[in-house]
Design a protein around this motif. Structure first.
Motif, PDB file in Angstrom:
ATOM      1  N   UNK A  21      20.826  39.655  17.672  1.00 25.26           N
ATOM      2  CA  UNK A  21      19.749  39.284  16.863  1.00 25.26           C
ATOM      3  C   UNK A  21      18.982  37.897  16.480  1.00 25.26           C
ATOM      4  N   UNK A  22      19.200  36.568  18.033  1.00 21.71           N
ATOM      5  CA  UNK A  22      19.625  35.707  18.312  1.00 21.71           C
ATOM      6  C   UNK A  22      18.075  35.630  20.182  1.00 21.71           C
ATOM      7  N   UNK A  23      18.043  36.700  20.388  1.00 16.78           N
ATOM      8  CA  UNK A  23      17.252  37.436  21.404  1.00 16.78           C
ATOM      9  C   UNK A  23      17.180  37.348  22.583  1.00 16.78           C
ATOM     10  N   UNK A  24      19.019  37.288  22.483  1.00 18.73           N
ATOM     11  CA  UNK A  24      19.148  37.815  23.596  1.00 18.73           C
ATOM     12  C   UNK A  24      19.784  39.625  23.809  1.00 18.73           C
ATOM     13  N   UNK A  25      19.222  39.494  25.494  1.00 22.29           N
ATOM     14  CA  UNK A  25      18.875  41.195  25.301  1.00 22.29           C
ATOM     15  C   UNK A  25      20.145  41.417  26.847  1.00 22.29           C
ATOM     16  N   UNK A  26      20.388  40.536  27.966  1.00 17.74           N
ATOM     17  CA  UNK A  26      21.197  40.632  29.231  1.00 17.74           C
ATOM     18  C   UNK A  26      22.398  40.246  29.123  1.00 17.74           C
ATOM     19  N   UNK A  27      23.681  40.953  28.016  1.00 13.24           N
ATOM     20  CA  UNK A  27      24.525  40.164  27.832  1.00 13.24           C
ATOM     21  C   UNK A  27      25.722  40.893  28.359  1.00 13.24           C
ATOM     22  N   UNK A  28      27.066  39.874  28.848  1.00  6.92           N
ATOM     23  CA  UNK A  28      27.938  39.749  29.262  1.00  6.92           C
ATOM     24  C   UNK A  28      29.060  39.515  28.683  1.00  6.92           C
ATOM     25  N   UNK A  29      30.558  40.584  28.824  1.00  8.37           N
ATOM     26  CA  UNK A  29      31.631  40.340  28.308  1.00  8.37           C
ATOM     27  C   UNK A  29      32.838  39.944  29.406  1.00  8.37           C
ATOM     28  N   UNK A  30      33.103  38.918  28.993  1.00  3.67           N
ATOM     29  CA  UNK A  30      33.336  38.039  30.187  1.00  3.67           C
ATOM     30  C   UNK A  30      35.298  37.612  29.442  1.00  3.67           C
ATOM     31  N   UNK A  31      36.461  38.618  29.774  1.00  7.62           N
ATOM     32  CA  UNK A  31      37.482  39.025  29.447  1.00  7.62           C
ATOM     33  C   UNK A  31      38.674  38.641  30.319  1.00  7.62           C
ATOM     34  N   UNK A  32      40.187  39.623  29.544  1.00  7.45           N
ATOM     35  CA  UNK A  32      40.825  40.319  30.166  1.00  7.45           C
ATOM     36  C   UNK A  32      41.352  41.783  29.266  1.00  7.45           C
ATOM     37  N   UNK A  33      41.352  42.144  30.166  1.00  7.58           N
ATOM     38  CA  UNK A  33      41.739  43.694  29.057  1.00  7.58           C
ATOM     39  C   UNK A  33      43.171  44.094  30.079  1.00  7.58           C
ATOM     40  N   UNK A  34      44.287  43.013  30.126  1.00 12.50           N
ATOM     41  CA  UNK A  34      45.339  43.105  30.380  1.00 12.50           C
ATOM     42  C   UNK A  34      46.351  43.495  28.864  1.00 12.50           C
ATOM     43  N   UNK A  35      45.748  42.470  28.167  1.00 15.26           N
ATOM     44  CA  UNK A  35      46.108  42.831  27.078  1.00 15.26           C
ATOM     45  C   UNK A  35      45.142  43.399  25.667  1.00 15.26           C
ATOM     46  N   UNK A  36      45.944  44.010  24.522  1.00 16.42           N
ATOM     47  CA  UNK A  36      44.791  45.124  23.688  1.00 16.42           C
ATOM     48  C   UNK A  36      44.288  44.140  23.005  1.00 16.42           C
ATOM     49  N   UNK A  37      44.249  43.004  22.410  1.00 15.37           N
ATOM     50  CA  UNK A  37      43.093  42.344  22.345  1.00 15.37           C
ATOM     51  C   UNK A  37      42.186  42.086  23.153  1.00 15.37           C
ATOM     52  N   UNK A  38      42.175  41.844  23.738  1.00 16.79           N
ATOM     53  CA  UNK A  38      40.872  41.866  25.014  1.00 16.79           C
ATOM     54  C   UNK A  38      39.973  43.307  25.231  1.00 16.79           C
ATOM     55  N   UNK A  39      40.860  44.240  25.351  1.00 14.78           N
ATOM     56  CA  UNK A  39      40.991  45.474  25.050  1.00 14.78           C
ATOM     57  C   UNK A  39      39.123  46.246  24.363  1.00 14.78           C
ATOM     58  N   UNK A  40      40.452  45.278  22.659  1.00 15.93           N
ATOM     59  CA  UNK A  40      39.713  45.582  21.607  1.00 15.93           C
ATOM     60  C   UNK A  40      38.181  45.058  21.116  1.00 15.93           C
ATOM     61  N   UNK A  41      37.908  43.611  22.173  1.00 20.18           N
ATOM     62  CA  UNK A  41      37.258  42.811  21.887  1.00 20.18           C
ATOM     63  C   UNK A  41      36.535  43.534  22.766  1.00 20.18           C
ATOM     64  N   UNK A  42      36.458  43.842  23.749  1.00 18.37           N
ATOM     65  CA  UNK A  42      35.602  44.566  24.961  1.00 18.37           C
ATOM     66  C   UNK A  42      35.443  45.449  24.529  1.00 18.37           C
ATOM     67  N   UNK A  43      35.696  46.738  23.920  1.00 20.92           N
ATOM     68  CA  UNK A  43      35.159  47.872  23.195  1.00 20.92           C
ATOM     69  C   UNK A  43      33.240  47.621  21.539  1.00 20.92           C
ATOM     70  N   UNK A  44      35.015  46.296  21.366  1.00 23.32           N
ATOM     71  CA  UNK A  44      33.261  46.399  19.772  1.00 23.32           C
ATOM     72  C   UNK A  44      31.639  45.872  20.892  1.00 23.32           C
ATOM     73  N   UNK A  45      32.457  44.571  21.830  1.00 26.50           N
ATOM     74  CA  UNK A  45      30.999  44.209  22.475  1.00 26.50           C
ATOM     75  C   UNK A  45      30.567  46.063  23.276  1.00 26.50           C
ATOM     76  N   UNK A  46      30.871  46.744  23.507  1.00 25.29           N
ATOM     77  CA  UNK A  46      30.813  47.676  24.544  1.00 25.29           C
ATOM     78  C   UNK A  46      29.917  48.804  23.619  1.00 25.29           C
ATOM     79  N   UNK A  47      30.440  48.852  21.825  1.00 22.56           N
ATOM     80  CA  UNK A  47      29.942  49.262  20.885  1.00 22.56           C
ATOM     81  C   UNK A  47      28.232  48.744  20.674  1.00 22.56           C
ATOM     82  N   UNK A  48      27.844  48.270  20.693  1.00 24.61           N
ATOM     83  CA  UNK A  48      26.869  47.803  20.735  1.00 24.61           C
ATOM     84  C   UNK A  48      26.298  47.481  21.067  1.00 24.61           C
ATOM     85  N   UNK A  49      26.388  47.338  22.358  1.00 26.82           N
ATOM     86  CA  UNK A  49      25.444  47.173  23.195  1.00 26.82           C
ATOM     87  C   UNK A  49      25.088  49.099  23.728  1.00 26.82           C
TER      88      UNK A  49
END
Length: 342
Positions: A180-208
């Motif tokens: 909504x702020x006009x950004x388009x090339x958006x990256x996700x930085x995080x750790x997928x070794x824990x469940x919270x990180x995996x779920x946040x990555x899923x939320x990002x991926x779903x919207x993108x």
């Protein structure tokens, strides 16, 4: 001369000296609000003078538990967990309960070992703020006769109660805001070794994906999710994607490193580059510019989790509830204002 166990001052000694029943002395220690201030003060003074120390082993034998509940934490040094632990300590204060913390280091085997140890100690309850080996740990917890509270994600099936937020939805909300702020090339930085990180990555991926902007190579994973890692990840991401214009970070510490590196290389934040963190730790409001982030009620989650354990252990309620504590997007200076809908 050192006193032997038989010379130890007992609750009955204190009661006799105070001229009250042993039950009254016990009530002063367990439920002080039910004893008048004057009598409570007199008994507490006698306890101090006589050197009475409650026999926790005897209490454990006489009750269903040892008045100690275990809290499994993935990383003791994580500021998010520190806020969570502060909430636990606040609820435990002025009660007879004690807390035993265990650092699992995001290790499934260590988590399982700690759960087994707690179950063998007649523990008053278990709070899992890690739960890396979901299925393996769940099998162990089914044997528990004590209350169990899971603090990972409200959508995970829990053996006992769940006190958390929807991490997938929170990350999706943050990603939608960046769009909504006009950004388009958006990256996700995080750790997928824990469940919270995996779920946040899923939320990002779903919207993108919904926006038609998803690219697998824009997801960057780092086990050591810290400010230095944020510096390193932004450097690596810009090497591969020079047109990158925003980053959603799994935690605020990563976002802080990203902000430092963006400023160092001359990126204009938020005009040319947007940054969103996660947790809303204390420093988020005082960075320059202040950090846009997802606010998670960490202190309140710790307090509520401890409250559920204590109430269950005292026979007041059963921990089978799912408590969604909610989250809030906090828009600050590291993101542009949302663009008007045309």
């Amino acid at each position: 001369m050192r006193r032997g166990r038989s010379d130890r001052t007992t609750l009955f000694d204190v009661a006799k000296k105070a001229g009250v029943s042993p039950i009254t002395v016990s009530r002063v220690l367990r439920e002080p609000g039910k004893v008048s201030p004057e009598l409570r003060g007199r008994i507490l003074e006698l306890i101090e003078v006589m050197g009475y120390v409650p026999d926790q082993a005897a209490r454990a034998l006489a009750s269903k538990h040892n008045s100690t509940f275990g809290v499994l934490i993935s990383a003791m040094t994580n500021p998010a967990f520190i806020s969570f632990m502060r909430g636990i300590e606040e609820r435990v204060r002025d009660t007879d309960f004690r807390v035993q913390y265990a650092n699992t280091h995001y290790c499934v085997e260590e988590e399982k070992r700690q759960v087994r140890l707690l179950l063998s100690q007649n523990t008053a309850g278990i709070i899992l703020a890690g739960m890396e080996g979901l299925e393996q740990v769940a099998e162990l917890l089914k044997q528990a006769t004590c209350p169990v509270v899971q603090v990972v994600d409200v959508n995970l099936e829990s053996v006992g109660a769940s006190v958390s937020i929807d991490h997938t939805e929170a990350a999706a909300t943050a990603t939608e805001y960046l769009l909504k702020c006009g950004y388009r090339r958006i990256a996700f930085f995080g750790g997928t070794s824990d469940e919270r990180g995996r779920r946040r990555s899923l939320g990002y991926s779903r919207v993108m994906k919904k926006a038609g902007l998803f690219q697998e190579s824009l997801i960057y994973s780092e086990n050591n999710i810290s400010a230095p890692a944020g510096v390193h990840l932004l450097h690596a991401a810009l090497q591969e994607h020079p047109d990158l214009d925003a980053v959603l970070c799994q935690i605020d510490e990563l976002a802080l490193g990203v902000l430092f590196e963006a400023q160092r290389i001359g990126k204009r934040v938020p005009e040319d580059f947007g940054i969103c963190g996660y947790n809303d730790l204390q420093f988020a409001a005082i960075t320059q510019p202040p950090l846009t982030t997802i606010r998670v009620p960490l202190f309140e989650m710790g307090y509520r989790a401890a409250d559920l354990v204590i109430r269950d252990a005292c026979g007041q309620t059963k921990t089978r509830s799912v408590v969604n504590m909610g989250f809030e997007l906090i828009a600050r200076g590291t993101t542009r204002p949302p663009r008007a809908v045309e």
